[in-house]
Motif scaffolding. Structure first.
Motif, mmCIF file in Angstrom:
data_model
loop_
_atom_site.group_PDB
_atom_site.id
_atom_site.type_symbol
_atom_site.label_atom_id
_atom_site.label_comp_id
_atom_site.label_asym_id
_atom_site.label_seq_id
_atom_site.Cartn_x
_atom_site.Cartn_y
_atom_site.Cartn_z
ATOM 1 N N PHE A 118 0.754 -0.951 0.132
ATOM 2 C CA PHE A 118 -0.199 -0.035 0.021
ATOM 3 C C PHE A 118 1.082 1.156 0.031
ATOM 4 O O PHE A 118 0.808 2.124 -0.831
ATOM 5 C CB PHE A 118 -0.828 0.130 1.178
ATOM 6 C CG PHE A 118 -1.665 1.241 1.510
ATOM 7 C CD1 PHE A 118 -2.467 1.539 0.476
ATOM 8 C CD2 PHE A 118 -1.391 2.075 2.387
ATOM 9 C CE1 PHE A 118 -3.383 3.047 0.602
ATOM 10 C CE2 PHE A 118 -2.311 3.269 2.494
ATOM 11 C CZ PHE A 118 -3.202 3.690 1.837
ATOM 12 N N ALA A 119 1.755 1.356 0.944
ATOM 13 C CA ALA A 119 2.832 2.465 1.052
ATOM 14 C C ALA A 119 3.617 2.634 -0.241
ATOM 15 O O ALA A 119 3.566 3.984 -0.841
ATOM 16 C CB ALA A 119 3.765 2.189 2.232
ATOM 17 N N SER A 120 4.235 1.857 -0.734
ATOM 18 C CA SER A 120 4.901 1.817 -1.900
ATOM 19 C C SER A 120 4.081 2.536 -3.288
ATOM 20 O O SER A 120 4.461 3.267 -3.921
ATOM 21 C CB SER A 120 5.761 0.542 -2.437
ATOM 22 O OG SER A 120 4.935 -0.451 -2.590
ATOM 23 N N SER A 159 2.811 6.790 -6.880
ATOM 24 C CA SER A 159 1.844 7.211 -7.916
ATOM 25 C C SER A 159 1.648 8.799 -7.410
ATOM 26 O O SER A 159 1.104 9.763 -8.286
ATOM 27 C CB SER A 159 0.715 6.665 -7.636
ATOM 28 O OG SER A 159 -0.007 6.597 -6.743
ATOM 29 N N ALA A 160 2.117 9.152 -6.129
ATOM 30 C CA ALA A 160 1.690 10.620 -5.688
ATOM 31 C C ALA A 160 2.058 11.708 -6.996
ATOM 32 O O ALA A 160 1.135 12.641 -7.043
ATOM 33 C CB ALA A 160 2.563 10.843 -4.555
ATOM 34 N N LEU A 161 3.362 11.615 -7.103
ATOM 35 C CA LEU A 161 3.707 12.806 -8.043
ATOM 36 C C LEU A 161 3.534 12.378 -9.485
ATOM 37 O O LEU A 161 3.191 13.112 -10.560
ATOM 38 C CB LEU A 161 5.164 13.347 -7.932
ATOM 39 C CG LEU A 161 5.285 13.711 -6.603
ATOM 40 C CD1 LEU A 161 7.144 13.946 -6.575
ATOM 41 C CD2 LEU A 161 4.729 15.201 -6.540
ATOM 42 N N ALA A 162 3.905 11.235 -10.055
ATOM 43 C CA ALA A 162 3.705 10.608 -11.354
ATOM 44 C C ALA A 162 2.406 10.857 -11.938
ATOM 45 O O ALA A 162 2.216 10.927 -13.090
ATOM 46 C CB ALA A 162 4.484 9.264 -11.404
ATOM 47 N N LYS A 163 1.354 10.497 -11.277
ATOM 48 C CA LYS A 163 -0.021 10.275 -11.619
ATOM 49 C C LYS A 163 -0.539 11.658 -12.430
ATOM 50 O O LYS A 163 -1.323 11.549 -13.209
ATOM 51 C CB LYS A 163 -0.974 9.972 -10.309
ATOM 52 C CG LYS A 163 -1.290 10.876 -9.617
ATOM 53 C CD LYS A 163 -2.276 10.659 -8.361
ATOM 54 C CE LYS A 163 -2.161 11.545 -7.434
ATOM 55 N NZ LYS A 163 -3.095 11.264 -6.207
ATOM 56 N N LEU A 181 9.564 2.708 2.580
ATOM 57 C CA LEU A 181 8.883 2.499 1.287
ATOM 58 C C LEU A 181 8.344 3.789 0.539
ATOM 59 O O LEU A 181 8.464 3.900 -0.609
ATOM 60 C CB LEU A 181 8.168 1.465 1.391
ATOM 61 C CG LEU A 181 8.934 0.091 1.227
ATOM 62 C CD1 LEU A 181 8.099 -1.286 1.482
ATOM 63 C CD2 LEU A 181 10.001 0.040 0.156
ATOM 64 N N ALA A 182 7.361 4.210 1.416
ATOM 65 C CA ALA A 182 6.576 5.373 0.754
ATOM 66 C C ALA A 182 7.368 6.575 0.696
ATOM 67 O O ALA A 182 7.404 6.928 -0.623
ATOM 68 C CB ALA A 182 5.643 5.719 1.848
ATOM 69 N N ALA A 183 8.420 6.856 1.350
ATOM 70 C CA ALA A 183 9.224 8.157 0.921
ATOM 71 C C ALA A 183 10.141 7.487 -0.312
ATOM 72 O O ALA A 183 10.451 8.565 -1.239
ATOM 73 C CB ALA A 183 9.996 8.535 2.373
ATOM 74 N N VAL A 184 10.678 6.264 -0.242
ATOM 75 C CA VAL A 184 11.720 6.297 -1.524
ATOM 76 C C VAL A 184 10.918 6.131 -2.803
ATOM 77 O O VAL A 184 11.255 6.536 -3.743
ATOM 78 C CB VAL A 184 12.351 4.730 -0.955
ATOM 79 C CG1 VAL A 184 12.930 4.177 -2.233
ATOM 80 C CG2 VAL A 184 13.419 4.971 0.113
ATOM 81 N N CYS A 185 9.627 5.400 -2.680
ATOM 82 C CA CYS A 185 8.900 5.463 -3.781
ATOM 83 C C CYS A 185 8.498 6.950 -4.236
ATOM 84 O O CYS A 185 8.291 6.992 -5.558
ATOM 85 C CB CYS A 185 7.863 4.464 -3.474
ATOM 86 S SG CYS A 185 8.272 3.016 -3.700
#
Lengths: 294, 261
Positions: free
Chosen positions: B86-88, B93-97, B170-174
């Protein structure tokens, strides 16, 4: 102060000088309160110029000011005072039109409800519809309202009428003319020359990333090229400066940018029943600039 | 705040689905525990004799018949792996979407700085991770009470904290990777999470590749280690948080100077 001032703006996609050219050495000014057209076919560099002005892409070289502010340093203030209509508007899925308009107003920290309601009524847009259900034209209307609802000083419109039916186009240009009368500067990019000719006072022509002409629409129409229509038989074979030639058995029509003496000599040799030499319309000017190097 | 609210609204379905799925699996695991408890005492010896396979999941070191042992192995995997996916996914997708869906032009032609966009999107990602973890923790506590077991507060909170830190990393790295992407990166996020998960399993099986534990965040999230050590591996967590900071710095650096197409 100019509303837009572009000095030698160059954008290469990819590594500088080795990438794909977007625009090269573009210089252009748009005075405050002006209704200026920006003409060129797809891929000529209109959108690249506009996107650079709005800070979406960074220039490789050159500089530009919008409303007297530097596009690199003062991006947020420029965007706060500018309304932008993209050529293809995309919105977040799952949202209704009213949510999109509210999000746009909230991002600007403004209450635009009254203006939004007026614009929705004039453009006949149902705010309760979901954005993914909207046709291309209705999506365009929503984007128009996002660009206009905060009553900006400058409007930058990229292919604004694509997708709008003729009635809506009329309503839209009516709104633009009202805004322009109220002092708003409008910079309109288009490849529909008739709409530039009808609405703009000045226009710039862009070709393969370079500005090839920039003048009042009236002056552009008075360019040296003339539309020549001949009824009869003439041999144009040796005449230089002939473009856009259309020939039938009885007549021929062409755009002529050569010397009148040479033209008259050719006409004297031929069998001419009727002749007209007229100022070309903007469509023909456009062809004139675009075929110059061919 | 406008963007945070917008992001949370946009991500609410994904949050509900992932939280629901993890919570339901957790409840199912805990509800079957009393029934399995008696049998597990005997089976634990069997696990001990299963060699590498049991070692991969830490089943050779903990008693599967106790709530903490069962929770560390069964529930730890559900929360650890589910939460990590979920986190990754929300991070990548946060910025890329915005560029993938063509909405970047809409967003970035409003008077909001790129740094502000990154900050609010990052906050929204972290808030979603926090909300998911809180709900899962509450569901877990209620389920333990429902099956009539005593809540092993220390072990439970340590395991949940480790999983939370894993998700943050993981969320921060992704999120950092997301700034470089123009299309969706779901494959990258899923692949990265899976590889990191298996690296930990491999590290559990062989002493020779024990150092994998320091590379993968699943190393410090290992329920068995957390319970046996009675605390978190601060050094590994610090390394993980350093990766998280690097991811966030990369996101700001890249996104603030990026050409939006």
């Amino acid at each position: 102060m100019d509303a837009i001032r572009i000095d030698n703006l160059t954008k290469y996609y990819g590594t500088a000088r080795k990438g794909i050219r977007g625009i090269e050495q573009v210089s252009l000014t748009v005075a405050q309160g002006e209704f200026c057209g920006f003409i060129g076919p797809n891929g000529a560099g209109k959108s690249t110029t506009i996107r650079t002005l709005l800070g979406l892409i960074r220039p490789t070289e050159g500089s530009a000011q919008v409303l007297g502010l530097d596009i690199g340093k003062d991006r947020e203030e420029i965007l706060a005072r500018t309304g932008y209509l993209p050529s293809e508007a995309m919105f977040y899925p799952g949202m209704r039109v009213r949510d999109v308009l509210k999000l746009s107003a909230d991002l600007r920290k403004k209450d635009c409800r009254r203006e939004a309601a007026t614009l929705c009524e004039r453009l006949q847009l149902d705010v309760s519809r979901k954005v993914e259900e909207l046709s291309f034209g209705n999506r365009k209307k929503a984007a128009i309202i996002c660009a206009l609802q905060h009553e900006p000083e400058l409007l930058i419109l990229d292919e604004p009428t694509s997708g709008l039916d003729p009635l809506m186009q009329r309503a839209f240009f009516e709104i633009l003319r009202e805004r322009n009368k109220a002092g708003v500067t409008i910079f309109l990019s288009s490849h529909v020359l008739s709409e530039v000719q009808r609405n703009c006072t000045r226009a710039a022509v862009i070709r393969e990333g370079r500005i090839v002409a920039c003048d009042s629409v009236e002056a552009l129409s008075r360019t040296s090229a003339k539309r020549v229509v001949i009824h009869g038989r003439v041999d144009l074979g040796l005449l230089s400066g002939v473009r856009d030639l259309e020939e039938t058995q009885e007549s021929c029509s062409f755009l002529y940018s050569g010397g009148m003496k040479e033209l008259l000599a050719v006409l004297a040799e031929g069998e001419v029943h009727d002749l007209s030499v007229s100022e070309p319309d903007l469509e023909e000017i456009f062809l004139h600039f675009y075929s110059r190097k061919q | 705040m406008t963007l945070i609210k917008h992001e949370l609204r946009q991500g609410r379905i994904s949050l509900v689905v992932w939280t629901g799925a993890i919570a339901v699996l957790l409840v199912i695991c805990l509800l079957v525990f009393p029934e399995m408890k008696g049998e597990m005492k005997a089976i634990s010896h069997l696990f001990g004799a299963m060699g590498s396979f049991a070692a991969a999941f830490g089943m050779d070191r903990l008693n599967f018949g106790t709530l903490t042992g069962f929770y560390a192995i069964e529930c730890g995997n559900v929360i650890g792996l589910g939460g990590a996916f979920f986190a990754s996914l929300i991070g990548i997708s946060a910025l890329a979407k915005e560029e993938r869906d063509g909405t970047a032009e809409f967003l970035l032609t409003h008077p909001v700085s790129r740094a502000h966009v990154v900050t609010e999107k990052l906050a929204a990602v972290m808030l979603q991770v926090i909300v998911m973890n809180l709900i899962v923790l509450v569901v877990s506590l209620l389920s333990i009470c429902a099956i009539g077991e005593t809540v092993p507060w220390k072990e439970l909170l340590l395991m949940h904290s480790a999983c939370f830190l894993l998700q943050i990393e993981l969320a921060a790295v992704c999120f950092g990777m997301s700034a470089f992407l123009r299309r969706g990166g779901f494959g990258i996020a899923l692949g990265l999470t899976t590889v990191l998960y298996f690296l930990n399993l491999i590290a559990n099986m062989s002493e020779k590749v024990k150092f994998f534990k320091y590379i993968t965040p699943f190393g410090y999230c290992e329920g068995v280690d957390v319970i046996m050590n009675g605390g978190l591996d601060i050094r590994s967590i610090a390394t993980g948080m350093l990766f998280a900071v690097l991811g966030i710095v990369a996101a700001y650096k890249m996104y603030c100077g990026k050409d939006i197409r």
